[in-house]
Scaffold this active site. Structure first.
Site, PDB file in Angstrom:
ATOM      1  N   GLU A  46      -2.058   2.802  -5.947  1.00 11.98           N
ATOM      2  CA  GLU A  46      -2.389   2.574  -4.544  1.00 11.98           C
ATOM      3  C   GLU A  46      -1.139   2.558  -3.678  1.00 11.98           C
ATOM      4  O   GLU A  46      -0.054   2.182  -4.141  1.00 11.98           O
ATOM      5  CB  GLU A  46      -3.143   1.242  -4.343  1.00 11.98           C
ATOM      6  CG  GLU A  46      -4.623   1.307  -4.659  1.00 11.98           C
ATOM      7  CD  GLU A  46      -4.967   0.623  -5.949  1.00 11.98           C
ATOM      8  OE1 GLU A  46      -6.147   0.622  -6.312  1.00 11.98           O
ATOM      9  OE2 GLU A  46      -4.051   0.107  -6.616  1.00 11.98           O
ATOM     10  N   THR A  47      -1.330   2.967  -2.437  1.00  9.26           N
ATOM     11  CA  THR A  47      -0.327   2.867  -1.382  1.00  9.26           C
ATOM     12  C   THR A  47      -0.964   2.123  -0.221  1.00  9.26           C
ATOM     13  O   THR A  47      -2.099   2.413   0.162  1.00  9.26           O
ATOM     14  CB  THR A  47       0.150   4.257  -0.932  1.00  9.26           C
ATOM     15  OG1 THR A  47       0.780   4.920  -2.040  1.00  9.26           O
ATOM     16  CG2 THR A  47       1.139   4.171   0.217  1.00  9.26           C
TER      17      THR A  47
END
Length: 300
Positions: A46-47
């Site tokens: 995830e970002t």
């Protein structure tokens, strides 16, 4: 416009373990397409994109992307972002023990503690309690999808199930840690078996941890997200609270469970799941973990 970013390893107290997370700190002006492109560039589970909150009493608004799409809620981005903001606030002389992140699922309350200048700990309260979903996949199909024998599935009262506490997961109990280690995404069989489920993922777990003091050993497969296997999945642990309630039926009181994940990937992770049970039902639940800063940089 240059945009600062940091990366942290989450659900661990040491670098190069746990689940890596990228946080873009100046996301104003980025649309969804641009955020998705940046998430693909980082290519981590995830970002997070941080922007000012809509409500002044909250700390920040965040959007969370996998390489394959946006999530309304996720655990290691919540822990990692809360720790980074706590470190920032501490450095600026305005430490806080509690902060609220605005996520697509709703406000998420986080208790935070900085531990030095580059590490910290956060515990967040689940914004939604786990809800049981239909689980349409037969054990034989799940076993084939994971490259296992049907006899590998299930232990004690635990059977395959599906729950969501903001993100839906298919939860697959396995009889031993050996079976968890053997599990894999078995090509087209995985896609075919999980096609009828909301997100096409599988969180596999057993009650044979590798480390003393831990309670469950787990892995999480989600090729449709752009990451075949995830080292630590807080939102899956949140959903897993539903399976614990359904199959272990813990008594009234507060319960603390430690889930280990990522060991087969060389990224050992430690997720703490806290349950508060009242009158035989889950009243609230929390996910906790540590995080440590690994890098800082600028997107050009």
């Amino acid at each position: 416009m240059k945009r600062r970013f940091v990366t942290l390893d989450v659900f661990t107290t040491r670098r190069h373990a746990g689940n890596p997370l990228a946080i873009v700190l100046q996301s104003e002006g980025l649309d969804t397409e641009a955020m998705q492109a940046i998430a693909r560039e980082f290519n981590l589970s995830e970002t997070v994109f941080v922007s000012p909150p809509e409500r002044p009493e909250h700390r920040a608004s965040v959007r969370i992307f996998t390489p394959g799409g946006e999530l309304p809620f996720a655990g290691h981005p919540t822990v990692g972002t809360a720790v980074w903001l706590a470190l920032t606030d501490e450095a600026q002389g305005r430490p806080a023990e509690l902060l609220v992140l605005e996520e697509k699922v709703g406000p998420v309350s986080c208790a935070v503690e900085a531990k030095g200048s580059h590490a910290g700990h956060a515990v967040f309260t689940l914004p939604r309690l786990p809800e049981r979903l239909a689980q349409p996949v037969a054990d034989t199909s799940l076993a084939e999808a994971l490259g296992l024998d049907p006899a590998d599935l299930g232990f004690d009262a635990h059977r395959a199930s599906a729950f969501s506490a903001g993100v839906a997961y298919t939860l697959v109990p396995l009889a031993s840690r050996e079976a968890v280690a053997k599990a894999r995404v078995a090509g087209a069989a995985f896609e075919r078996a999980l096609a009828a489920t909301p997100n096409g993922n599988a969180f596999v777990y057993c009650r044979e941890p590798a480390e003393t003091g831990h309670h469950y050993h787990a892995r999480m497969f989600w090729p449709g997200s752009g990451i075949v296997e995830d080292p630590a999945t807080g939102s899956a642990a949140a959903a897993f609270a539903g399976a614990v309630m359904a199959y272990d039926q813990p008594g009234d009181g507060d319960h603390r469970l430690v889930i280990e994940q990522g060991y087969e990937m060389g990224r050992p992770s430690r997720i703490v799941l806290e349950l508060s049970v009242r009158n035989g039902a889950l009243a609230s639940a929390r996910i906790g973990g540590s995080a440590i800063v690994v890098s800082e940089g600028v997107l050009l």
